[in-house]
Scaffold this motif. Sequence first.
Motif, PDB file in Angstrom:
ATOM      1  N   GLN A  99       0.810  -1.238   0.014  1.00 56.78           N
ATOM      2  CA  GLN A  99       0.076  -0.062  -0.099  1.00 56.78           C
ATOM      3  C   GLN A  99       0.900   1.310   0.077  1.00 56.78           C
ATOM      4  O   GLN A  99       0.573   2.160  -0.649  1.00 56.78           O
ATOM      5  N   ALA A 100       2.047   1.189   0.815  1.00 55.04           N
ATOM      6  CA  ALA A 100       2.991   2.194   0.633  1.00 55.04           C
ATOM      7  C   ALA A 100       3.531   2.560  -0.626  1.00 55.04           C
ATOM      8  O   ALA A 100       3.741   3.594  -1.205  1.00 55.04           O
ATOM      9  N   LEU A 101       3.806   1.367  -1.308  1.00 48.45           N
ATOM     10  CA  LEU A 101       4.484   1.435  -2.611  1.00 48.45           C
ATOM     11  C   LEU A 101       3.508   2.128  -3.642  1.00 48.45           C
ATOM     12  O   LEU A 101       4.025   2.948  -4.226  1.00 48.45           O
ATOM     13  N   LEU A 102       2.325   1.911  -3.684  1.00 49.60           N
ATOM     14  CA  LEU A 102       1.395   2.440  -4.370  1.00 49.60           C
ATOM     15  C   LEU A 102       1.096   3.884  -4.239  1.00 49.60           C
ATOM     16  O   LEU A 102       0.726   4.588  -5.200  1.00 49.60           O
ATOM     17  N   LYS A 103       1.429   4.544  -3.084  1.00 51.93           N
ATOM     18  CA  LYS A 103       1.083   5.826  -2.696  1.00 51.93           C
ATOM     19  C   LYS A 103       2.506   6.696  -2.977  1.00 51.93           C
ATOM     20  O   LYS A 103       2.402   7.700  -2.740  1.00 51.93           O
ATOM     21  N   ALA A 104       3.257   5.794  -3.265  1.00 50.85           N
ATOM     22  CA  ALA A 104       4.775   6.603  -3.447  1.00 50.85           C
ATOM     23  C   ALA A 104       4.747   7.738  -4.658  1.00 50.85           C
ATOM     24  O   ALA A 104       4.003   7.421  -5.503  1.00 50.85           O
ATOM     25  N   LYS A 105       5.433   8.816  -4.429  1.00 51.77           N
ATOM     26  CA  LYS A 105       5.447   9.841  -5.335  1.00 51.77           C
ATOM     27  C   LYS A 105       6.135   9.292  -6.612  1.00 51.77           C
ATOM     28  O   LYS A 105       7.057   8.574  -6.555  1.00 51.77           O
ATOM     29  N   THR A 106       5.616   9.960  -7.819  1.00 53.80           N
ATOM     30  CA  THR A 106       6.278   9.352  -8.873  1.00 53.80           C
ATOM     31  C   THR A 106       7.757   9.728  -9.287  1.00 53.80           C
ATOM     32  O   THR A 106       8.528   8.906  -9.958  1.00 53.80           O
ATOM     33  N   ASP A 107       8.214  10.635  -8.736  1.00 48.40           N
ATOM     34  CA  ASP A 107       9.730  10.765  -8.781  1.00 48.40           C
ATOM     35  C   ASP A 107      10.564   9.934  -7.985  1.00 48.40           C
ATOM     36  O   ASP A 107      11.717   9.924  -8.060  1.00 48.40           O
ATOM     37  N   VAL A 108       9.865   9.135  -7.080  1.00 46.98           N
ATOM     38  CA  VAL A 108      10.575   8.171  -6.179  1.00 46.98           C
ATOM     39  C   VAL A 108      10.438   6.884  -6.812  1.00 46.98           C
ATOM     40  O   VAL A 108      11.424   6.162  -7.068  1.00 46.98           O
ATOM     41  N   ALA A 109       9.071   6.356  -7.290  1.00 43.52           N
ATOM     42  CA  ALA A 109       8.912   5.117  -7.733  1.00 43.52           C
ATOM     43  C   ALA A 109       7.989   5.253  -8.835  1.00 43.52           C
ATOM     44  O   ALA A 109       6.684   5.840  -8.472  1.00 43.52           O
ATOM     45  N   ASN A 110       8.119   4.657 -10.138  1.00 47.32           N
ATOM     46  CA  ASN A 110       6.839   4.686 -10.908  1.00 47.32           C
ATOM     47  C   ASN A 110       7.054   3.325 -11.865  1.00 47.32           C
ATOM     48  O   ASN A 110       8.013   2.569 -11.958  1.00 47.32           O
ATOM     49  N   SER A 111       5.866   3.198 -12.830  1.00 46.21           N
ATOM     50  CA  SER A 111       5.975   2.079 -13.705  1.00 46.21           C
ATOM     51  C   SER A 111       6.109   2.696 -15.101  1.00 46.21           C
ATOM     52  O   SER A 111       5.815   1.757 -15.972  1.00 46.21           O
ATOM     53  N   ASP A 112       6.782   3.587 -15.208  1.00 46.43           N
ATOM     54  CA  ASP A 112       7.183   4.221 -16.514  1.00 46.43           C
ATOM     55  C   ASP A 112       7.680   3.066 -17.619  1.00 46.43           C
ATOM     56  O   ASP A 112       7.335   2.759 -18.604  1.00 46.43           O
ATOM     57  N   THR A 113       8.595   2.224 -17.014  1.00 50.17           N
ATOM     58  CA  THR A 113       9.275   1.390 -18.184  1.00 50.17           C
ATOM     59  C   THR A 113       8.681   0.103 -18.140  1.00 50.17           C
ATOM     60  O   THR A 113       8.475  -0.238 -19.569  1.00 50.17           O
ATOM     61  N   MET A 114       7.572  -0.269 -17.299  1.00 51.93           N
ATOM     62  CA  MET A 114       6.813  -1.033 -17.464  1.00 51.93           C
ATOM     63  C   MET A 114       5.779  -1.022 -18.505  1.00 51.93           C
ATOM     64  O   MET A 114       5.463  -1.918 -19.392  1.00 51.93           O
ATOM     65  N   ILE A 115       5.019   0.180 -18.541  1.00 55.82           N
ATOM     66  CA  ILE A 115       4.345   0.620 -19.290  1.00 55.82           C
ATOM     67  C   ILE A 115       4.842   0.715 -20.868  1.00 55.82           C
ATOM     68  O   ILE A 115       4.253   0.425 -21.863  1.00 55.82           O
ATOM     69  N   LYS A 116       6.116   1.343 -20.982  1.00 56.89           N
ATOM     70  CA  LYS A 116       6.696   1.366 -22.224  1.00 56.89           C
ATOM     71  C   LYS A 116       7.068   0.021 -22.910  1.00 56.89           C
ATOM     72  O   LYS A 116       6.506  -0.452 -24.072  1.00 56.89           O
ATOM     73  N   ASP A 117       7.368  -0.855 -21.991  1.00 53.01           N
ATOM     74  CA  ASP A 117       7.440  -2.510 -22.559  1.00 53.01           C
ATOM     75  C   ASP A 117       6.184  -2.910 -23.084  1.00 53.01           C
ATOM     76  O   ASP A 117       6.027  -3.603 -23.985  1.00 53.01           O
ATOM     77  N   MET A 118       5.126  -2.732 -22.405  1.00 51.11           N
ATOM     78  CA  MET A 118       3.764  -3.380 -22.684  1.00 51.11           C
ATOM     79  C   MET A 118       3.360  -2.523 -24.034  1.00 51.11           C
ATOM     80  O   MET A 118       2.570  -3.367 -24.866  1.00 51.11           O
ATOM     81  N   ILE A 119       3.416  -1.355 -24.072  1.00 48.56           N
ATOM     82  CA  ILE A 119       3.017  -0.675 -25.362  1.00 48.56           C
ATOM     83  C   ILE A 119       3.676  -1.082 -26.707  1.00 48.56           C
ATOM     84  O   ILE A 119       3.341  -1.312 -27.621  1.00 48.56           O
TER      85      ILE A 119
END
Length: 568
Positions: A99-119
């Motif tokens: 739950q804490a990971l999901l609330k983390a600020k995007t400049d700390v942790a985000n899923s951009d790499t996974m989204i790019k791979d998916m697309i």
Amino acid sequence: MAFQALLMVPLGLAVLCLFTFMKTNLLYQIAIRDKSVEKEPPPLPHTIPWLGHVFGFLTPVPGQFFSRVLRWYSRDHGGASMKLAGRNVRLIFSTTAVQALLKAKTDVANSDTMIKDMICKGLGLRPFDYAKYVGHGRHLEHEVSSKYLLRPTGADVLLRQFARVMKGALMEESARLAVAGDNKMGETVHLYEWLRSFMFKASTTSFFGERIFIEYPGLTRDFWQFEPLFLDLLFGVPKFVNAVPHTMQQRVVKGMTSWIEANDRAMGDKVPSPDVPDEDWEPRWGSRLVRAREALFQSLDISAGGRASFELGLLFALNANAVPATGWMLMHILDPNKPDILPRIMAEIQEAVDVGDANGKLDFDLPTLLNQPLLQSLFQEVLRFYVDVLITRGVYHDMKLPTEDSQTTLLLKKGTIAMAPSYVNHYDPKGYQGAPVDEFDPERFLVPADQEGPGYHNSDEAPYQPHEKSPKAGKKPYAFSPGAAGAKMIPFGGGRTMCPGRVFAKREVFSSLALVLLNFEFAPLAEPGSYKIPGHVASYSGSGIIGHGGDVKVQIKRRGAAGKPNVV
């Protein structure tokens, strides 16, 4: 000498693997004895340098890798570290940490790499189109989804179109059965295959219009051949190892591109608009959502092939999860080993029948249907038992995650990848009441009525308010309540990347079940033991709703007086 030199190669590899195992096992033993308050998740020992746990992780049996890990590795550690093809991955087991990971600020942790791979890897988007989309375009796409899909009002508009097409398809099926001739036994069909054909046509038409099947007549066949191959592309299976996923991706993107180019030619220089025509649906582009998406993609100067990749992503989200989820629910509703489930589900559906919305376009009251306790418990159990997702975040700054143990904090270092597998929490034996977690229990989330807790609502939905014309249902002895288990459930992902179609998906699943069960009667074949719910299909971790590893045969008949459907 040459032969001896040749023997030295496998011997050297064996020594290297042995050294790697001894080293990583020693690091594991040291880590689990570390009593520090803040520490990195202990490492899982591995044998093969650099590749690490990649072969175990890519075993095509849902949950098997994590199940093996947890047989000897305590959940109490809150997480684990592993190596995947050179990447340092941190598995997060603790619900509090997730739950804490999901609330983390995007400049700390985000899923951009996974989204790019998916697309790009999964859907075939070219790099030059991704460069136009990333950043501002992605933000605008999220705004479009929020307006036309995520909000309950937008989801209800789409549902009316879905119900219209679904009813039409079911009426055609009823007429077909009438021509074939009614009899006491009914016609034998494969249940999921039968259901899937109607749902795919209804959901695709309601979103994309009816022209898509004219411009791309092989869409249904190609999509269901491509769907189970998506993760091969996402995980980077090379073409020389298995060319089929790459071939199917190209075929589907090409077919979707032909639909887009045909629509472009028909419109000339006009750009699609969600407000032109001023209708919720039109046959060429379909819904306001798709028209708004196409207007956005054209404004970003994305190519027709790139637009096809994006729309393939929407098509995938619509059908690859809701359709199999409905299939699992229907199989368990009709299970003759639990004969009381079907009549209770039918009673709940009947409570919502013949009400209609303000425009008279629905033949059941949606809020009543969505909030029936047994239906909700069954849906929640499908999400628990059959969903396999991997919430993944790239860590860009050192971060600390709290755990249930107030004395322990997980430390994630910059440059690592955080991964929260749903399997770990969805199959936690201490997390759920009812039957053992490796058994499907449709009543798992029911409690006595006087213990009723908060219902399972998406955060985007308003609290349940019965329709003013809803029939007054009799007081049930039980109520739906996910209780403490609700916090463990992550079937739709989380954070900014939580599935935008989740509001529509629940409506689609419940409505499909209601329409099918109100129009047709089903019975298992006469042979004893012939009805056996299949296991999971072979698939990699992160497949979403796990597909059916088989089907069941049932006998089907039209329901209602003189064979007329109850809902038309």
